[in-house]
Design a protein around this motif. Structure first.
Motif, short mmCIF file in Angstrom:
data_model
loop_
_atom_site.label_atom_id
_atom_site.label_comp_id
_atom_site.label_asym_id
_atom_site.label_seq_id
_atom_site.Cartn_x
_atom_site.Cartn_y
_atom_site.Cartn_z
N ALA A 195 -7.23 -0.06 6.41
CA ALA A 195 -6.25 0.82 5.76
C ALA A 195 -6.82 2.20 5.48
CB ALA A 195 -5.80 0.19 4.44
N ALA A 227 -0.35 0.64 -4.08
CA ALA A 227 -1.21 -0.47 -4.48
C ALA A 227 -2.58 -0.31 -3.82
CB ALA A 227 -0.58 -1.79 -4.06
N PRO A 228 -3.67 -0.65 -4.52
CA PRO A 228 -4.99 -0.53 -3.91
C PRO A 228 -5.19 -1.57 -2.81
CG PRO A 228 -5.13 -1.28 -6.20
CD PRO A 228 -3.70 -1.08 -5.91
N PRO A 229 -5.79 -1.18 -1.67
CA PRO A 229 -5.92 -2.09 -0.52
C PRO A 229 -6.73 -3.35 -0.85
CG PRO A 229 -6.41 0.16 0.13
CD PRO A 229 -6.27 0.17 -1.33
N LEU A 240 0.82 -1.22 0.00
CA LEU A 240 0.00 0.00 0.00
C LEU A 240 0.85 1.26 0.00
CD1 LEU A 240 -2.85 -0.90 2.54
CD2 LEU A 240 -2.58 -1.53 0.15
#
Lengths: 323, 228
Positions: free
Chosen positions: B223, B87-89, B83
């Motif tokens: 997140a 990067a997307p969670p 992340l």
């Protein structure tokens, strides 16, 4: 441009409250003790933490978004890197996620002086080494915004950090550091954004000597520093020399850190004096806050006095003049 | 997207991470072969329905999820390194889940086949036990990955192991929410909520998907405020 609008952030007992600040391209330092909140504020700027209140944007886009983080490099006190990969693999992973054509990992590590770590597993690295790897990753990615906590402390290759930041700024990126050391912030040549008890106080520059004290300046301890003082007294790079009564403590101030250090070293070598210590002199954050508070009180007093002064009638030379 | 699999795959490939799983593997095979050695009799049903499905399958799946996420770490801890680079969670958590589920399914399928063969069972029975074990392990892996999204160092994983043990052993409707009840049904034990074998198979697939989705959403929610 980074814009903070009424940002509040908290991490444990470290808090920043209602901070509004604009940071243009260049090198900036958020300066304050840990409880003054520079570290959680840095985390919100880097997109690692969502502000409790307010907004943090980079060129108009919220930093706490996956897409924004692709253009931000963040080196916290304890970076979390993939433990089961090598340094080389971690850099490739990071740059692939960021969507970059893969630069050379070794070239990026070379910039921070950590080529020898390339084949090491992340879980075998010390914290200082992990911070260096994070910094190398950000440099290799050519990020638009680089955020580093305590940039000159607990980092492998600290001597190169200043050059790394200059390279970053030279290509148009913004570098924001958070530190509790005023000396470190000054050594980087950053604009100083002072924080006190979670509140943003003021932005200062090296020219603000009335609060920061005369600088740059060094303190030298030697059994007998008189010979060194004599050699430095009339040197063009030296602004002032002060020797204490015992003759063992010498304070030297100048115009440029590097030139002053070099001048002192030459004088010491020439005089053949054995020195016990030589260290840059820096005002403490507490002293700066006191100076700023004193200045604020003076400003309030002056404003009050002006408000209380009886209004004088406007002078009109056309009436009653006897010229 | 394939990049997101790298960290989890590297954890799964590390030999030292499999010590705990190896223990359960060896134990299952020893228990399977003991009746043959001591009493000279085959007792496949007891071996499979007893020790293997009650103890080995869930605990081995638990260990494999631990390998995939990392020892004493939460699901968020496992994906934060991705992340912080943008990067997307949701996708990052999904990548970890897929590796954990696939690893558990593959290992438990293989072990299910071996246990039946070692216990003296037929090849057809070994194959059946294998796919039931694989299906059950994938549901367990999804459940424990969801649990790893909660608690310090993913302690929610242990909590759900206990909850499955207690409530999954019942045969009522509530027990049907847990993989244990359906695995028992498929291996010839008491059915959960009077479901047929086909319904239990479909339920295990559904549980895998639902638990997996819950795991990914939990990681995304965790997140939302901080990556530290």
């Amino acid at each position: 441009m980074i814009e903070l609008v009424n940002v509040s952030a908290r991490a444990g007992t470290q808090r920043a409250n209602g901070v509004t600040l604009r940071l243009d391209a260049g090198l900036h330092a958020l300066v304050g003790h840990p409880e003054d909140g520079p570290l959680p504020l840095l985390a919100t700027i880097a997109g690692a933490m969502k502000p409790r209140k307010g907004t943090t944007t980079l060129d108009g886009h919220a930093t706490f978004a996956a897409d924004a983080r692709k253009t931000i490099g963040y080196v916290p006190r304890d970076p979390k890197l993939p433990l089961s990969l090598t340094v080389h693999e971690t850099l490739k992973l990071a740059w692939t996620i960021r969507g970059l054509a893969l630069p050379q990992p070794k070239a990026a590590l070379e910039q921070v002086g950590c080529v020898h770590l390339a084949d090491r597993m992340i879980d075998t690295l010390s914290r200082a080494e992990r911070r260096s790897v994070s910094l190398a990753e950000a440099m290799g990615a050519g990020v638009r915004l680089l955020c580093v906590a305590e940039p000159l402390s607990d980092i492998e290759g600290a001597a190169r950090v200043r050059d790394v930041f200059r390279a970053c700024v030279a290509r148009g990126s913004t570098v924001v550091v958070a530190t509790a050391s005023l000396r470190d912030a000054e050594a980087l040549g950053a604009a100083l954004h002072m924080f006190d008890k979670g509140t943003f106080v003021r932005t200062m520059h090296a020219a603000d000597e009335w609060a920061l004290g005369e600088r740059p300046a060094f303190r030298l301890f030697a059994p007998d520093a008189r010979a060194v003082a004599t050699l430095l007294a009339d040197h063009e790079d030296v602004r002032a020399v002060a020797l204490d009564e015992s003759g063992s403590l010498l304070r030297v101030s100048g115009h440029d850190w590097d030139k002053l250090a070099s001048t002192i070293a030459s004088a010491v070598a020439q005089s053949r004096v054995s020195i016990q210590s030589l260290a840059p002199e820096s005002a403490s954050i507490t002293a700066v806050h006191a100076a700023l508070a004193g200045d604020a009180q003076r400003a309030s007093r002056v404003a009050l006095e002006r408000a209380q002064r009886p209004q004088e009638p406007p002078h009109n030379p056309g009436e009653g003049s006897t010229t | 997207m394939t990049t997101l699999f790298w960290p989890t795959l590297s954890r799964v490939k590390a030999p030292r991470a499999w010590l705990a799983a190896l223990f359960w593997l060896v134990l299952a095979l020893v228990v399977a072969v003991l009746p043959l050695l001591t009493h000279k009799t085959r007792n496949v049903d007891h071996t499979v329905l007893g020790f293997f499905s009650v103890a080995v399958l869930p605990l081995l799946s638990y260990a494999i999820v631990g390998v995939s996420i990392g020892t004493r770490r939460s699901l968020l801890d496992a994906v934060i390194p991705l992340l912080r680079f943008g990067a997307p969670p949701l996708k990052s958590a999904c990548a970890t889940l897929v590796v954990a589920t696939a690893s558990a399914a593959a290992v438990c399928f293989t072990l299910g086949v071996l246990v039946v063969l070692v216990a003296g069972g037929r090849v057809a029975d070994a194959w059946t036990t294998g796919w039931i074990s694989g299906l059950g392990a994938s549901a367990y892996a999804a459940l424990f990955t969801w649990g790893a999204a909660y608690g310090a160092k993913g302690a929610g994983r242990s909590f759900l192991l206990g909850v499955d043990w207690i409530f999954g052993s019942t045969s009522g409707a509530f027990g049907a929410v847990f993989p244990r009840a359906h695995i028992r049904n498929l291996l010839g034990g008491t059915p959960a909520a009077e479901l047929s074998s086909r319904a239990s198979s479909a339920t295990l697939v559904l549980l895998t998907l639902v638990f997996g989705l819950c795991a990914c959403l939990a990681a995304r929610r965790a997140a939302r405020f901080s990556l530290s």
